[in-house]
Design a protein around this motif. Structure first.
Motif, PDB file in Angstrom:
ATOM      1  N   THR A 162     -15.641  -2.608   5.705  1.00 15.37           N
ATOM      2  CA  THR A 162     -14.336  -2.387   6.323  1.00 15.37           C
ATOM      3  C   THR A 162     -13.408  -1.673   5.345  1.00 15.37           C
ATOM      4  OG1 THR A 162     -14.587  -4.388   7.642  1.00 15.37           O
ATOM      5  CG2 THR A 162     -12.361  -3.508   7.396  1.00 15.37           C
ATOM      6  N   PRO A 163     -12.734  -0.599   5.780  1.00 10.27           N
ATOM      7  CA  PRO A 163     -11.815   0.110   4.880  1.00 10.27           C
ATOM      8  C   PRO A 163     -10.661  -0.792   4.449  1.00 10.27           C
ATOM      9  CG  PRO A 163     -12.316   1.419   6.834  1.00 10.27           C
ATOM     10  CD  PRO A 163     -12.850   0.059   7.093  1.00 10.27           C
ATOM     11  N   ALA A 164     -10.203  -0.593   3.222  1.00 11.73           N
ATOM     12  CA  ALA A 164      -9.056  -1.340   2.715  1.00 11.73           C
ATOM     13  C   ALA A 164      -7.768  -0.773   3.302  1.00 11.73           C
ATOM     14  CB  ALA A 164      -9.015  -1.273   1.189  1.00 11.73           C
ATOM     15  N   GLN A 165      -6.707  -1.551   3.170  1.00  9.99           N
ATOM     16  CA  GLN A 165      -5.410  -1.123   3.708  1.00  9.99           C
ATOM     17  C   GLN A 165      -4.968   0.198   3.086  1.00  9.99           C
ATOM     18  OE1 GLN A 165      -2.319  -4.040   3.175  1.00  9.99           O
ATOM     19  NE2 GLN A 165      -0.680  -2.604   3.695  1.00  9.99           N
ATOM     20  N   GLN A 166      -5.181   0.341   1.764  1.00 13.84           N
ATOM     21  CA  GLN A 166      -4.767   1.573   1.087  1.00 13.84           C
ATOM     22  C   GLN A 166      -5.539   2.777   1.605  1.00 13.84           C
ATOM     23  OE1 GLN A 166      -5.612  -1.254  -0.337  1.00 13.84           O
ATOM     24  NE2 GLN A 166      -4.355  -1.758  -2.143  1.00 13.84           N
ATOM     25  N   GLU A 167      -6.815   2.587   1.917  1.00 21.40           N
ATOM     26  CA  GLU A 167      -7.643   3.697   2.394  1.00 21.40           C
ATOM     27  C   GLU A 167      -7.231   4.123   3.790  1.00 21.40           C
ATOM     28  OE1 GLU A 167     -11.382   2.028  -0.281  1.00 21.40           O
ATOM     29  OE2 GLU A 167     -11.189   1.520   1.842  1.00 21.40           O
ATOM     30  N   ALA A 168      -6.911   3.151   4.644  1.00 15.40           N
ATOM     31  CA  ALA A 168      -6.427   3.489   5.982  1.00 15.40           C
ATOM     32  C   ALA A 168      -5.071   4.176   5.903  1.00 15.40           C
ATOM     33  CB  ALA A 168      -6.340   2.233   6.835  1.00 15.40           C
ATOM     34  N   ALA A 227       0.822  -1.213   0.000  1.00 18.70           N
ATOM     35  CA  ALA A 227       0.000   0.000   0.000  1.00 18.70           C
ATOM     36  C   ALA A 227       0.853   1.258   0.000  1.00 18.70           C
ATOM     37  CB  ALA A 227      -0.930  -0.002   1.218  1.00 18.70           C
ATOM     38  N   GLU A 228       1.952   1.258   0.741  1.00 18.83           N
ATOM     39  CA  GLU A 228       2.790   2.463   0.802  1.00 18.83           C
ATOM     40  C   GLU A 228       3.413   2.762  -0.563  1.00 18.83           C
ATOM     41  OE1 GLU A 228       3.052   4.498   3.152  1.00 18.83           O
ATOM     42  OE2 GLU A 228       2.070   3.445   4.785  1.00 18.83           O
ATOM     43  N   LYS A 229       3.838   1.711  -1.275  1.00 20.77           N
ATOM     44  CA  LYS A 229       4.450   1.917  -2.583  1.00 20.77           C
ATOM     45  C   LYS A 229       3.410   2.243  -3.646  1.00 20.77           C
ATOM     46  CE  LYS A 229       8.301  -1.225  -1.629  1.00 20.77           C
ATOM     47  NZ  LYS A 229       8.987  -2.474  -2.045  1.00 20.77           N
ATOM     48  N   ALA A 230       2.190   1.796  -3.418  1.00 20.41           N
ATOM     49  CA  ALA A 230       1.136   2.039  -4.404  1.00 20.41           C
ATOM     50  C   ALA A 230       0.695   3.494  -4.421  1.00 20.41           C
ATOM     51  CB  ALA A 230      -0.064   1.144  -4.125  1.00 20.41           C
ATOM     52  N   MET A 231       0.962   4.221  -3.347  1.00 21.97           N
ATOM     53  CA  MET A 231       0.507   5.613  -3.242  1.00 21.97           C
ATOM     54  C   MET A 231       1.687   6.556  -3.448  1.00 21.97           C
ATOM     55  SD  MET A 231      -2.061   5.334  -0.010  1.00 21.97           S
ATOM     56  CE  MET A 231      -2.458   7.071  -0.191  1.00 21.97           C
ATOM     57  N   PRO A 232       1.711   7.288  -4.543  1.00 15.19           N
ATOM     58  CA  PRO A 232       2.811   8.236  -4.753  1.00 15.19           C
ATOM     59  C   PRO A 232       2.759   9.342  -3.715  1.00 15.19           C
ATOM     60  CG  PRO A 232       1.057   8.599  -6.346  1.00 15.19           C
ATOM     61  CD  PRO A 232       0.705   7.346  -5.599  1.00 15.19           C
ATOM     62  N   VAL A 253      -6.290   4.423  23.112  1.00 15.91           N
ATOM     63  CA  VAL A 253      -7.007   3.152  23.039  1.00 15.91           C
ATOM     64  C   VAL A 253      -7.378   2.914  21.577  1.00 15.91           C
ATOM     65  CG1 VAL A 253      -9.021   1.841  23.764  1.00 15.91           C
ATOM     66  CG2 VAL A 253      -7.876   3.367  25.382  1.00 15.91           C
ATOM     67  N   ALA A 254      -6.883   1.804  21.020  1.00 20.23           N
ATOM     68  CA  ALA A 254      -7.189   1.435  19.633  1.00 20.23           C
ATOM     69  C   ALA A 254      -8.406   0.524  19.636  1.00 20.23           C
ATOM     70  CB  ALA A 254      -5.996   0.741  18.995  1.00 20.23           C
ATOM     71  N   LEU A 255      -9.534   1.039  19.148  1.00 20.04           N
ATOM     72  CA  LEU A 255     -10.780   0.276  19.131  1.00 20.04           C
ATOM     73  C   LEU A 255     -10.893  -0.482  17.816  1.00 20.04           C
ATOM     74  CD1 LEU A 255     -13.160   3.036  20.575  1.00 20.04           C
ATOM     75  CD2 LEU A 255     -12.186   1.091  21.808  1.00 20.04           C
ATOM     76  N   GLY A 256     -10.528  -1.765  17.832  1.00 20.24           N
ATOM     77  CA  GLY A 256     -10.661  -2.588  16.644  1.00 20.24           C
ATOM     78  C   GLY A 256      -9.373  -2.733  15.863  1.00 20.24           C
ATOM     79  N   ALA A 257      -9.402  -3.667  14.905  1.00 20.87           N
ATOM     80  CA  ALA A 257      -8.201  -4.029  14.165  1.00 20.87           C
ATOM     81  C   ALA A 257      -7.714  -2.923  13.239  1.00 20.87           C
ATOM     82  CB  ALA A 257      -8.474  -5.304  13.362  1.00 20.87           C
ATOM     83  N   THR A 258      -8.639  -2.190  12.599  1.00 18.88           N
ATOM     84  CA  THR A 258      -8.219  -1.127  11.673  1.00 18.88           C
ATOM     85  C   THR A 258      -7.476  -0.031  12.418  1.00 18.88           C
ATOM     86  OG1 THR A 258     -10.075  -1.576  10.191  1.00 18.88           O
ATOM     87  CG2 THR A 258      -9.027   0.577  10.005  1.00 18.88           C
ATOM     88  N   ARG A 278      -8.574  14.235  -0.990  1.00 19.64           N
ATOM     89  CA  ARG A 278      -8.916  13.358  -2.111  1.00 19.64           C
ATOM     90  C   ARG A 278      -7.852  12.271  -2.253  1.00 19.64           C
ATOM     91  NH1 ARG A 278     -12.561  16.131  -1.122  1.00 19.64           N
ATOM     92  NH2 ARG A 278     -13.847  17.427  -2.517  1.00 19.64           N
ATOM     93  N   ARG A 279      -7.229  11.884  -1.139  1.00 26.55           N
ATOM     94  CA  ARG A 279      -6.125  10.932  -1.191  1.00 26.55           C
ATOM     95  C   ARG A 279      -6.597   9.497  -1.416  1.00 26.55           C
ATOM     96  NH1 ARG A 279      -1.252  12.677   0.982  1.00 26.55           N
ATOM     97  NH2 ARG A 279      -0.845  10.701   2.044  1.00 26.55           N
ATOM     98  N   CYS A 280      -7.876   9.235  -1.254  1.00 24.86           N
ATOM     99  CA  CYS A 280      -8.455   7.929  -1.585  1.00 24.86           C
ATOM    100  C   CYS A 280      -9.874   8.180  -2.094  1.00 24.86           C
ATOM    101  CB  CYS A 280      -8.441   6.999  -0.368  1.00 24.86           C
ATOM    102  SG  CYS A 280      -9.747   7.330   0.837  1.00 24.86           S
ATOM    103  N   PRO A 281     -10.520   7.180  -2.705  1.00 28.55           N
ATOM    104  CA  PRO A 281     -11.831   7.428  -3.344  1.00 28.55           C
ATOM    105  C   PRO A 281     -13.023   7.522  -2.391  1.00 28.55           C
ATOM    106  CG  PRO A 281     -10.690   5.524  -4.332  1.00 28.55           C
ATOM    107  CD  PRO A 281      -9.994   5.837  -3.048  1.00 28.55           C
ATOM    108  N   LEU A 282     -12.836   7.323  -1.072  1.00 22.63           N
ATOM    109  CA  LEU A 282     -13.991   7.239  -0.184  1.00 22.63           C
ATOM    110  C   LEU A 282     -14.796   8.526  -0.129  1.00 22.63           C
ATOM    111  CD1 LEU A 282     -12.668   5.153   2.860  1.00 22.63           C
ATOM    112  CD2 LEU A 282     -13.870   4.396   0.813  1.00 22.63           C
ATOM    113  N   TRP A 283     -14.179   9.672  -0.386  1.00 17.77           N
ATOM    114  CA  TRP A 283     -14.882  10.957  -0.293  1.00 17.77           C
ATOM    115  C   TRP A 283     -16.041  11.046  -1.295  1.00 17.77           C
ATOM    116  CZ3 TRP A 283     -15.198  14.151  -4.547  1.00 17.77           C
ATOM    117  CH2 TRP A 283     -14.328  13.851  -5.595  1.00 17.77           C
ATOM    118  N   ARG A 284     -15.965  10.286  -2.387  1.00 15.74           N
ATOM    119  CA  ARG A 284     -16.966  10.419  -3.445  1.00 15.74           C
ATOM    120  C   ARG A 284     -18.360  10.012  -2.983  1.00 15.74           C
ATOM    121  NH1 ARG A 284     -13.274   7.701  -8.249  1.00 15.74           N
ATOM    122  NH2 ARG A 284     -11.876   9.488  -8.555  1.00 15.74           N
ATOM    123  N   ASN A 285     -18.448   9.006  -2.113  1.00 17.60           N
ATOM    124  CA  ASN A 285     -19.757   8.496  -1.685  1.00 17.60           C
ATOM    125  C   ASN A 285     -20.111   8.872  -0.259  1.00 17.60           C
ATOM    126  OD1 ASN A 285     -20.141   7.154  -4.175  1.00 17.60           O
ATOM    127  ND2 ASN A 285     -18.863   5.476  -3.485  1.00 17.60           N
TER     128      ASN A 285
END
Length: 464
Positions: free
Chosen positions: A365-371, A264-269, A391-396, A281-288
């Protein structure tokens, strides 16, 4: 020509000329008060009706809006020729017919431009009627056409359109026309104009920019009365200096194709962080998503809770943990003796990821790239709030804070030193709500309460 000269006046006088047998070359068109100069019948002369086709009448009426100096004389010549049986006067192959068609086309185009480029400004509520005002400078007399168009489009909202030649007023039921108004009288401070400018800029696509087509469809002479016009030169300049290439690359990258496994780190310039979360706008989630949901709480808090992402109600409200999971978390706070206003609450991902299921929006669940795309915002919050315990609530949330190798089942309730603070993993409240039976739910809820008490004690321990 005088302001009182219009098609209705011309039509009545032209019928009188025809009845008197006055040829076009003998009719001298003077002022509106002396329309025929010395060559027409006396006022009050009885006239007979001139019969013409409905199509020709419509063309004459539209051509009368053309501001050529000899329009009234020309229209009479067309009318005279028709009465003499020369039906080819309506043909575009005829010299007069070609000019008539060209005048009609020009007027129609100008009316269309007025429909497209007239901008209403809303007046303050205490200013009274009309509610909306606009200023426009048409090249031809198309105010009446535009007034009828906007009366149909604007419903019962009152408005006023002013031009250098006259004005039209709509009170929600009736149209009225009046003399010209100064442009200054049509200026208003519209609170909604900023929203329109933001929308205009956001819909601009530099990858499809064609300056010649732009100026052809929106001639520069209209720009001075358009609120969005000051944005256009800068957007053209940005497109010419590389924005078009960036936009094209983004469009190509959004196309479907073969999936290639890549970290994921290499996939994102590398890209600069936007100035505000709403601009992200760093990932597509904002569109929906309805909106980005930032964290909330004290500017400096010893304890921070990081969840996964906003849910349906958080997406609508713009605040974290206000839905069912948030209400369960409030119960856990109460059991642990912690005030919600003492804790900074946020999420690892700031936009709601969902899929439609009937009329419902169900969490995905958000994808690794989105997180990973949102990690910069979480790091910014950590730097600003400077919590002693997170406190980290959950795996993501745990993966965003400690990396993807961290496992929730292995580390739940175990404090881990990271970045100068302690991170304690815990179940997410939504996980408790998904458990199938009450006993399992009660056990998971007690586990969350235990972690919160542990985190609160570590956050307030001044000897640590």
């Amino acid at each position: 020509m005088s302001a009182v000269m219009d098609f209705a006046a011309w039509r009545g006088r032209a019928r009188a000329l025809l009845a008197a047998g006055v040829a076009p070359q003998d009719a001298q068109w003077g002022s509106a008060d002396d329309l025929f100069g010395g060559g027409g019948p006396e006022h009050g002369t009885h006239t007979s009706a001139a019969r013409i086709s409905g199509k020709l009448l419509a063309m004459l009426e539209q051509a009368a809006c053309h501001r050529s100096e000899d329009r009234w004389a020309f229209l009479y010549r067309v009318l005279w020729r028709w009465q003499q049986g020369q039906r080819d006067v309506m043909s575009a192959a005829d010299e007069d017919g070609a000019r008539l068609h060209a005048m009609v086309k020009t007027v129609r185009r100008e009316a269309h431009k007025m429909h497209a480029f007239l901008r209403f400004r809303e007046r303050p509520e205490d200013a009274g009627a009309p509610r909306f005002i606009a200023w426009f400078e048409p090249e031809h007399d198309v105010l009446r056409d535009a007034a009828a168009h906007f009366a149909q489009r604007m419903g019962r909202h009152s408005w006023l359109i002013a031009t250098p030649q006259g004005c039209a007023v709509w009170d929600g039921a009736c149209l009225a026309y009046g003399p010209p108004l100064p442009r200054e009288a049509c200026e208003a401070r519209d609170s909604g104009e900023a929203l329109w400018l933001a929308y205009y800029r956001s819909t601009f696509n530099p990858a499809r920019l064609n300056p010649d087509a732009l100026t052809m469809h929106m001639p520069v002479r209209y720009w001075k009365n358009l609120p969005e016009a000051p944005l256009i030169p800068a957007m053209l300049s940005e497109a010419a200096s590389g924005a078009s290439r960036l936009a094209q690359a983004g469009a190509v990258g959004a196309r479907g194709g073969k999936a290639i496994a890549l970290d994921a780190e290499k996939a994102m310039p590398p890209r600069a962080l936007p100035h505000t979360l709403d601009d992200c706008r760093r990932c597509p989630l904002w569109r929906n998503a309805t909106q980005a949901v930032p964290g909330c709480g004290p500017a400096r808090a010893p304890l921070m809770l990081v969840g996964e992402q906003p849910g349906d109600q958080e997406d609508l409200a713009g605040q974290p943990f206000v839905g069912p999971a948030g209400r369960l978390l409030d119960d856990a706070f109460a059991r642990a003796g912690i005030g919600r206003d003492e804790v900074y609450l946020t999420n690892a991902v700031k936009h709601f990821k969902w899929e439609a299921r009937g009329k419902r929006r169900l969490h995905r669940t958000p994808a690794q790239q989105e997180a990973a795309a949102c990690r910069a915002w979480l790091e910014q919050e950590l730097a600003q709030v400077q919590p002693r315990v997170v406190v980290a609530l959950g795996a993501t949330a745990l993966a965003s804070l400690l990396g993807t190798e961290a496992r929730l089942n292995d580390l739940r309730g175990v404090p881990v030193q990271s970045g100068g603070r302690l991170v304690i993993p815990a179940w997410h409240p939504a996980y408790v709500l998904r458990l199938p039976d009450r006993e399992a739910q009660a056990a998971a809820f007690d586990d969350i309460v235990r972690v919160l008490r542990q985190a609160q004690a570590l956050a307030t321990d001044t000897h640590r």
